[in-house]
Design an enzyme around this catalytic site. Structure first.
Site: not given
Length: 687
Positions: A389-390
């Site tokens: 999810s970065v």
């Protein structure tokens, strides 16, 4: 009358002396001309061919010698890579020297110095044995037709074969082995090139003995050699790289290029990473000696150019901080290995988002069979992982720039995504739909909503989501999302000045994989390197400027006392591209990353880092992966601080985590910031 006669007689006597004097002078001139003619006959007729040959064979050659390599310092001026200077015995190979002559020199020199003979090969022994004219004559007497054989290579091959077959070098004495070792080094040199015969542990006695007998050791000299040392530890040695030894010579994959640049085959040269990248700076300029030869013998040597030592490199890395970050990563891997048996290591990058300067590159590898943990800082640039999810900050900004959402109209429903023929795709906190809620873009980043990103991808591809509908997206959606990510450095080389950087990995992009476009939107499909995460985070932190990361800070001279000298060149920030966006658009993303740590939603993912001061903005990542059919996760994080005036970026990645309760990523980030503000920069004046 008598008087007159007497007078006349005197005049007549005086006049007779004049012809005599003239005759004498003519005789002298004749003799001089005769001598000159005789000398001309001697020079032109009797020995004309000889002197003509000498005149033709006279020549000027150029001999070069290596100089001291430049040193490498950290950002604070601390010496990272130095040169150990040692006495050495060298050999400059004369022109057209015969094997017999080198054989004699090697035998003599072996009586004055000790050398390691462990690397001596059978072929070295044979070459040494055959350099003795007596041995060569004896061997050839057993080879049919040796005296008339025209093919020199064939004859040499037969000679070697005979020596081998009859075991003629099996019983060389220790003294002969020493001489054979020296001979192999001498014979392997090029004419007028200098090779090292002994570079370490040259004793006072050996120096004295060699120096005393230099007149009978043609080509042998007393010199100096240099080798690399690491006075402040080897924590960044893998990043700095290595220099080949005289024994190794030029790297085989670069030998032709380096030879064309004036290197000799046995020169030491930077063979990897920083030492290789900045070879032209570190190597300096060789000493140049003009050698006058006559009949292939050196008659005079004149130093034409004294040479110039290599310039020094000052890196952006802070060595003390580098050691701290390296230890933090290593300790975290060791502490978490027990509950995460498939954990292969961990990585951290600390970077200046305004300049691109690298403060630390830290990494370790863990052997899954033995549990041994070893340093692997280079993994930050050449290891790729699905990061999770970065990437969502880039996904949101891409949608804002494309007009799919706006800073004032960006609320979407968080819900499980149900498409025809596929299992539901959900956010981590909303597997059943019990946590359905309306989310703004900033809040979607705060809670790390997968649903929000998938809906953005569908909107980018022109598809309106309805529960149960069949996904209808063109394959061009892959390229559209990837081109957006690449503007931040995700999936492209960052340009860091260390050779060997990986590009990343892209999954299949055909229609049969169209559902993976949704996975791509929230970071669960393509793979990136830790250094790419650092460039990406820096691009967000500085408001859209993709800065080229660099480890070189400046090139410096050396003062007369050996200390770090004046700056010759200083690296300036290099903007690779600009992600255009309005301040309102950037505020949406930056607010979301701040809320990840400091927001009030129960599902915020970075709350454990709220204690870090000055305040940070961040995005955590959890990517679903597999190791030998066992489900694992990559835990990552990007961050910058202070949140309202970014000075530093910290990113981390830990693959193949099996413990779902692990906080290895956020804990590492916290510890790195604590070390940074204590070691690199004061936090005074920042909130």
């Amino acid at each position: 009358m008598r008087f007159l006669r007497k007078a006349n007689s005197k005049k007549k006597k005086k006049g007779s002396e004049i012809p005599f004097r003239l005759n004498f002078l003519f005789l002298i001139v004749f003799l001089l001309f005769a001598a000159l003619i005789g000398q001309l006959v001697y020079l032109q007729i009797i020995h004309g061919a000889k002197f003509e040959s000498e005149a033709i064979s006279s020549d000027n050659k150029t001999e070069t010698k290596n100089v001291q390599r430049g040193m490498i310092y950290d950002a604070t001026g601390k010496l990272l890579v130095a040169n150990n200077t040692s006495r050495a015995v060298t050999y400059t190979k004369p022109l057209n020297v015969k094997n017999e002559q080198m054989y004699k020199v090697a035998n003599s020199l072996a009586g004055y110095i000790s050398v390691d003979t462990e690397s001596l090969t059978t072929r070295n022994k044979i070459d040494y044995y055959l350099a003795d004219p007596k041995h060569l004559k004896e061997v050839n007497s057993h080879i049919k037709g040796a005296d008339t054989m025209q093919d020199a290579d064939k004859l040499a091959s037969l000679e070697v074969a005979y020596v081998k077959k009859n075991n003629l070098v099996d019983n060389l004495t220790d003294q002969q082995k020493k001489a054979a070792t020296l001979y192999s080094k001498m014979s392997g040199a090029y004419a007028l090139s200098t090779v090292y015969l002994k570079t370490s542990d040259v004793t006072d006695t050996e120096m004295a003995e060699v120096g005393e007998h230099l007149s009978v050791l043609p080509g042998v000299k007393i010199g100096t050699s240099w080798s690399r040392s690491y006075p402040n530890g080897e924590s960044v040695k893998s990043v700095i790289g290595t220099v080949t030894s005289e024994k190794q010579g030029l790297p085989s994959d670069k030998i032709n290029t380096l030879l064309a640049q004036g290197y000799s085959r046995n020169d030491s040269v930077g063979s990897s990473y920083i030492e290789s990248q900045y070879e032209d700076v570190l190597k300096g300029s060789k000493e140049v000696i003009n050698v006058e030869t006559k009949n292939n013998e050196i008659v005079k040597e004149i130093k034409q150019y004294a040479g110039s030592p290599g310039d020094n490199l000052q890196l952006t890395i802070n060595s003390e901080f580098q050691n701290q970050v390296q230890k933090i990563v290593e300790d975290q891997v060791k502490a978490n290995a027990g509950s995460n048996p498939y954990l292969p290591g961990g990585y951290a990058v600390v970077m200046n988002p305004k300049t691109g300067g690298i403060y630390a590159l830290a990494g370790v590898s863990r052997d899954l069979s033995t549990g041994e943990v070893t340093e692997n800082a280079l993994g930050t640039i050449n290891q790729t992982f699905v990061m999770g999810s970065v990437v969502k900050g880039a996904m949101v900004m891409g949608a804002l720039r494309d007009g799919v959402i706006t800073p004032t109209n960006n609320t979407l429903l968080e819900e499980p995504i149900k498409l025809a023929g596929t299992a539901s795709k959900t956010s981590w906190f909303n597997k059943t739909g019990a946590a359905n809620m309306s989310l703004s873009a900033s809040d979607a980043l705060q809670v790390s909503s997968n649903t929000y990103m998938m809906k953005l991808a569908m909107m980018e591809g022109g598809f309106t989501y309805r529960s149960g509908a069949a996904l209808n997206l063109p394959t061009s959606i892959f390229d559209k999302l990837r081109q957006n990510f690449k503007q931040y450095g995700l999936g492209v080389k960052t340009g860091i000045d260390i050779p060997g950087e990986a590009t990343g990995f892209e999954g299949a992009a055909d229609q049969s994989h169209i559902g993976n476009a949704l996975d791509l939107s929230f970071g669960n499909y393509d793979a990136y390197t830790p250094i790419q995460l650092a460039q990406y985070a820096s691009t967000i932190a500085n408001g859209g400027y993709r800065i080229q990361p660099h480890i070189l800070k400046s090139i410096r001279k050396t003062n007369k006392d050996g200390s770090l000298g004046a700056v010759k060149y200083e690296v300036q920030p290099n903007i690779l591209n600009v992600v255009e966006g309005t301040q309102d658009q950037w505020d949406v993303v930056k607010t979301g990353l701040w809320r990840v740590v400091h927001g009030t939603n129960t599902y915020r993912t970075g709350g454990s880092m709220a204690s870090v001061k000055p305040e940070i903005a961040a995005k955590t990542g959890t990517a679903q992966t597999f190791y030998n059919n066992v489900e694992t996760e990559t835990l990552s994080a990007i961050s910058y601080a202070p949140a309202n005036d970014p000075q530093v970026v910290v990113v981390v990645a830990f693959p193949n985590i099996t413990n779902t309760e692990s906080n290895i990523n956020t804990q590492t980030v916290k510890e790195v910031y604590e070390a940074y503000w204590k070691t690199v920069q004061s936090s005074d004046g920042f909130n």
